[in-house]
Design a protein around this motif. Structure first.
Motif, PDB file in Angstrom:
ATOM      1  N   PHE A  63       1.340  -1.684   0.030  1.00 37.42           N
ATOM      2  CA  PHE A  63      -0.139   0.512  -0.160  1.00 37.42           C
ATOM      3  C   PHE A  63       0.883   0.772   0.151  1.00 37.42           C
ATOM      4  CE2 PHE A  63      -2.594   3.519   2.636  1.00 37.42           C
ATOM      5  CZ  PHE A  63      -3.300   2.809   1.912  1.00 37.42           C
ATOM      6  N   VAL A  64       2.077   1.560   0.643  1.00 36.32           N
ATOM      7  CA  VAL A  64       2.525   2.369   0.949  1.00 36.32           C
ATOM      8  C   VAL A  64       3.729   2.724  -0.424  1.00 36.32           C
ATOM      9  CG1 VAL A  64       4.481   3.292   2.550  1.00 36.32           C
ATOM     10  CG2 VAL A  64       2.624   1.940   3.494  1.00 36.32           C
ATOM     11  N   ILE A  65       3.872   1.379  -0.738  1.00 32.56           N
ATOM     12  CA  ILE A  65       5.422   1.691  -1.957  1.00 32.56           C
ATOM     13  C   ILE A  65       4.234   1.845  -3.112  1.00 32.56           C
ATOM     14  CG2 ILE A  65       6.206  -0.113  -3.459  1.00 32.56           C
ATOM     15  CD1 ILE A  65       7.598  -1.257  -0.852  1.00 32.56           C
ATOM     16  N   THR A  66       3.355   1.575  -3.104  1.00 27.78           N
ATOM     17  CA  THR A  66       2.612   2.311  -4.347  1.00 27.78           C
ATOM     18  C   THR A  66       2.127   3.443  -4.392  1.00 27.78           C
ATOM     19  OG1 THR A  66       1.279  -0.022  -4.643  1.00 27.78           O
ATOM     20  CG2 THR A  66       0.574   2.332  -5.698  1.00 27.78           C
TER      21      THR A  66
ATOM     22  N   PHE B  91      -1.108  17.410  -9.829  1.00 30.41           N
ATOM     23  CA  PHE B  91      -0.923  17.926  -8.486  1.00 30.41           C
ATOM     24  C   PHE B  91      -2.622  17.146  -7.383  1.00 30.41           C
ATOM     25  CE2 PHE B  91       0.758  21.332  -9.297  1.00 30.41           C
ATOM     26  CZ  PHE B  91       2.063  21.546  -8.616  1.00 30.41           C
ATOM     27  N   ILE B  92      -4.153  16.917  -7.889  1.00 33.51           N
ATOM     28  CA  ILE B  92      -4.543  16.016  -7.638  1.00 33.51           C
ATOM     29  C   ILE B  92      -4.194  14.844  -6.833  1.00 33.51           C
ATOM     30  CG2 ILE B  92      -6.833  14.210  -7.605  1.00 33.51           C
ATOM     31  CD1 ILE B  92      -8.402  17.389  -8.837  1.00 33.51           C
ATOM     32  N   ILE B  93      -3.349  14.249  -8.607  1.00 33.54           N
ATOM     33  CA  ILE B  93      -2.687  12.758  -8.023  1.00 33.54           C
ATOM     34  C   ILE B  93      -1.798  12.250  -6.773  1.00 33.54           C
ATOM     35  CG2 ILE B  93      -1.411  10.517  -9.105  1.00 33.54           C
ATOM     36  CD1 ILE B  93      -3.238  11.485 -11.815  1.00 33.54           C
ATOM     37  N   TYR B  94      -1.304  13.325  -7.294  1.00 31.49           N
ATOM     38  CA  TYR B  94       0.423  13.473  -6.577  1.00 31.49           C
ATOM     39  C   TYR B  94      -0.007  13.844  -4.833  1.00 31.49           C
ATOM     40  CZ  TYR B  94       4.259  15.674  -4.759  1.00 31.49           C
ATOM     41  OH  TYR B  94       5.809  16.055  -3.826  1.00 31.49           O
ATOM     42  N   ALA B  95      -1.395  14.115  -4.322  1.00 32.82           N
ATOM     43  CA  ALA B  95      -1.805  14.867  -3.544  1.00 32.82           C
ATOM     44  C   ALA B  95      -2.119  13.334  -2.421  1.00 32.82           C
ATOM     45  CB  ALA B  95      -2.040  15.971  -3.228  1.00 32.82           C
ATOM     46  N   VAL B  96      -2.871  13.187  -3.000  1.00 33.44           N
ATOM     47  CA  VAL B  96      -4.376  12.076  -2.839  1.00 33.44           C
ATOM     48  C   VAL B  96      -3.717  10.882  -2.519  1.00 33.44           C
ATOM     49  CG1 VAL B  96      -6.119  10.195  -3.573  1.00 33.44           C
ATOM     50  CG2 VAL B  96      -6.171  12.439  -4.257  1.00 33.44           C
ATOM     51  N   THR B  97      -2.220  10.751  -3.309  1.00 29.51           N
ATOM     52  CA  THR B  97      -1.208   8.959  -2.835  1.00 29.51           C
ATOM     53  C   THR B  97      -0.705   9.182  -1.780  1.00 29.51           C
ATOM     54  OG1 THR B  97      -0.370   9.823  -4.702  1.00 29.51           O
ATOM     55  CG2 THR B  97      -1.849   8.510  -5.656  1.00 29.51           C
ATOM     56  N   ARG B  98      -0.708  10.503  -1.359  1.00 27.73           N
ATOM     57  CA  ARG B  98       0.401  11.073  -0.219  1.00 27.73           C
ATOM     58  C   ARG B  98       0.767  10.995   1.165  1.00 27.73           C
ATOM     59  NH1 ARG B  98       5.375  12.698  -2.798  1.00 27.73           N
ATOM     60  NH2 ARG B  98       6.310  13.255  -1.346  1.00 27.73           N
ATOM     61  N   VAL B  99      -0.642  11.959   0.792  1.00 24.29           N
ATOM     62  CA  VAL B  99      -1.273  12.442   2.188  1.00 24.29           C
ATOM     63  C   VAL B  99      -0.790  12.329   3.383  1.00 24.29           C
ATOM     64  CG1 VAL B  99      -2.621  13.987   1.385  1.00 24.29           C
ATOM     65  CG2 VAL B  99      -3.662  12.059   2.388  1.00 24.29           C
ATOM     66  N   GLY B 100      -0.879  10.549   3.910  1.00 22.08           N
ATOM     67  CA  GLY B 100      -0.652  10.013   4.560  1.00 22.08           C
ATOM     68  C   GLY B 100       0.580   9.334   5.184  1.00 22.08           C
ATOM     69  N   ILE B 101       1.486   9.551   3.950  1.00 22.31           N
ATOM     70  CA  ILE B 101       2.854   8.547   3.939  1.00 22.31           C
ATOM     71  C   ILE B 101       3.426   8.969   5.811  1.00 22.31           C
ATOM     72  CG2 ILE B 101       4.817   8.522   2.836  1.00 22.31           C
ATOM     73  CD1 ILE B 101       3.321   8.412   0.463  1.00 22.31           C
TER      74      ILE B 101
ATOM     75  N   SER C 260      13.040   6.021  -2.860  1.00 22.67           N
ATOM     76  CA  SER C 260      12.402   5.868  -1.425  1.00 22.67           C
ATOM     77  C   SER C 260      11.009   4.711  -1.091  1.00 22.67           C
ATOM     78  CB  SER C 260      11.402   7.237  -1.254  1.00 22.67           C
ATOM     79  OG  SER C 260      10.350   8.138  -0.100  1.00 22.67           O
ATOM     80  N   ALA C 261      10.695   4.375  -2.143  1.00 15.36           N
ATOM     81  CA  ALA C 261       9.851   3.615  -2.215  1.00 15.36           C
ATOM     82  C   ALA C 261      10.754   2.014  -1.568  1.00 15.36           C
ATOM     83  CB  ALA C 261       9.666   3.101  -3.368  1.00 15.36           C
ATOM     84  N   ILE C 262      11.492   1.736  -2.159  1.00 16.75           N
ATOM     85  CA  ILE C 262      12.812   0.623  -1.886  1.00 16.75           C
ATOM     86  C   ILE C 262      12.873   0.222  -0.133  1.00 16.75           C
ATOM     87  CG2 ILE C 262      14.751  -0.544  -1.910  1.00 16.75           C
ATOM     88  CD1 ILE C 262      14.945   0.462  -5.098  1.00 16.75           C
ATOM     89  N   THR C 263      13.006   1.913  -0.050  1.00 19.10           N
ATOM     90  CA  THR C 263      13.720   1.681   1.381  1.00 19.10           C
ATOM     91  C   THR C 263      12.569   1.013   2.720  1.00 19.10           C
ATOM     92  OG1 THR C 263      12.610   4.110   2.654  1.00 19.10           O
ATOM     93  CG2 THR C 263      14.744   3.587   1.752  1.00 19.10           C
ATOM     94  N   ILE C 264      11.414   1.010   1.904  1.00 20.22           N
ATOM     95  CA  ILE C 264       9.699   0.421   2.440  1.00 20.22           C
ATOM     96  C   ILE C 264       9.935  -0.934   2.769  1.00 20.22           C
ATOM     97  CG2 ILE C 264       7.159   0.239   2.383  1.00 20.22           C
ATOM     98  CD1 ILE C 264       8.215   3.362   3.644  1.00 20.22           C
ATOM     99  N   LEU C 265      10.484  -1.505   1.500  1.00 28.39           N
ATOM    100  CA  LEU C 265      10.994  -2.872   1.518  1.00 28.39           C
ATOM    101  C   LEU C 265      11.725  -3.914   2.647  1.00 28.39           C
ATOM    102  CD1 LEU C 265      11.392  -3.747  -2.479  1.00 28.39           C
ATOM    103  CD2 LEU C 265       9.102  -4.351  -0.792  1.00 28.39           C
TER     104      LEU C 265
END
Length: 381
Positions: free
Chosen positions: A73-76, A100-110, A170-175
């Motif tokens: 979920f977080v990597i995606t 800007f919508i896509i950028y925000a919706v997908t990262r707001v909770g990270i 950044s995504a790789i570190t989550i693994l």
């Protein structure tokens, strides 16, 4: 996994995550300006991120809390948010708005989720949150400076490539962190209730962040108005973040001597001073000097609130508090800051815009000063 290894991977996450922000925050407004968008347009686009933070952060963190495949979920989310910036190459108004919508919706909770994980890990391991989080500031410095050099050598378009590449790292570190192995934060019915103290802190912090938004959105444009290069802009950012790193490294010693509430007041006051000086500044040297205050204007401001959540909020409510902090300060505060700064830039110019921005930080300082005695008595500080 040992505490040392987990701390290392969390540090790498912050390094690359804030690396992407060190590319996006300073350069997206400049990119839009160079492609014909007005200050009002820039303020509107950036406000989209803030509106979505305000509306969806709590939903995002609740979804994360319930979902089984947390790592996927977080990597995606990280990959989609950073790759979406490629749409900015279209220079089309609607596609830019969609980006800007896509950028925000997908990262707001990270960041709220990862800050919560780091804060809980700090309680468990004894490794200070500031010493993990400071690598985010180091990443911000490295990628801001490097991107500034690339922009001067190639063009502003290079910030898009850099955002995507750093997002992958950044995504790789989550693994390696393996989020599924971390105990779920549990929501209870009373976790929605915020103490009056925390509400006061949030109100003042919203006002302070309005001023910080002026700084984030228009510092690079102020540098350009002084006929300086973006390499100089990157250096100004870097000096400020370096001061932030030092304060984060010594944060544990600071909090042993000064309460989070008192440090928060001091941070807001210095933030107001910085904005006022930037408004009057007529040389890059003044900007270089005054931005050493950034360590307090943002660094200890953020750390003080994180420390308050860690020390004064019950375990089952901390992720919720973290979400409120993110949605209200980085959401609502940034909404007003982005809209207001965009309009002020168009109507009164960049200098007066910064001067007006300082008022918000000074007003936030006054609010907390009026409540300081009650807070210190309540917690016997």
């Amino acid at each position: 996994m040992s505490h040392t290894k987990k701390a290392a991977f969390l540090s790498f996450f912050y390094f690359f995550h804030f690396g992407t922000l060190g590319i996006f925050i300073p350069f997206v407004a400049l990119y839009l300006k160079h492609n014909g968008f007005s200050g009002k347009d820039i303020g509107l686009f950036i406000t989209v991120i803030s509106i979505i933070k305000f509306l969806l952060t709590n939903t995002w963190t609740k979804t994360y809390n319930k979902i089984k495949s947390k790592t996927v979920f977080v990597i995606t989310a990280i990959l989609v948010s950073n790759v979406s910036v490629i749409l900015l190459l279209s220079k089309n108004y609607l596609l830019t708005f969609l980006t800007f919508i896509i950028y925000a919706v997908t990262r707001v909770g990270i960041l709220p989720v990862m800050d919560h994980i780091s804060n809980e890990f700090s309680r468990e391991s004894g490794i200070e949150y500031g010493k993990i989080r400071m690598y985010g500031s180091i990443g911000f410095i490295c990628f801001t400076t490097f991107t500034g050099l690339l922009v001067d050598y190639f063009s502003i378009n290079v910030f898009i490539t850099m955002t995507i590449l750093t997002g992958f790292l950044s995504a790789i570190t989550i693994l390696f962190i393996k989020l599924e192995n971390i105990e779920r934060a549990k929501y209870k019915q009373d976790s929605n209730k915020l103490s009056f103290d925390f509400k006061i802190i949030l109100i003042a912090s919203i006002l302070h962040y309005i001023s910080l938004t002026f700084f984030h959105n228009f510092l690079n444009i102020k540098v350009e108005y002084l006929n300086e290069s973006q390499t100089i802009a990157g250096t100004i950012w870097s000096i400020g973040i370096f001061a932030e790193i030092l304060l984060m490294f010594f944060s544990n010693k600071l909090f042993k001597k000064i309460s989070p509430f008192t440090l928060l007041i001091f941070s807001m006051f210095l933030g107001g001073v910085r904005s006022l000086v930037i408004g009057y500044a007529e040389s890059a040297m003044v900007l270089l000097f005054i931005n050493t205050i950034h360590g307090f204007a943002f660094g200890t401001f953020h750390l003080s609130i994180i420390r308050y959540i860690k020390d004064y909020i019950a375990a089952e409510s901390r992720l919720k508090a973290q979400s409120f902090y993110s949605s209200l300060i980085y959401g609502l505060g940034a909404i007003f800051g982005s809209i207001l700064s965009g309009y002020l830039f168009d109507f009164v110019g960049v200098n007066h815009m910064f001067m007006i921005g300082s008022i918000f930080s000074f007003f936030a300082t006054i609010i907390l000063l009026l409540y300081r005695k009650k807070f210190l008595l309540k917690y016997q500080l």
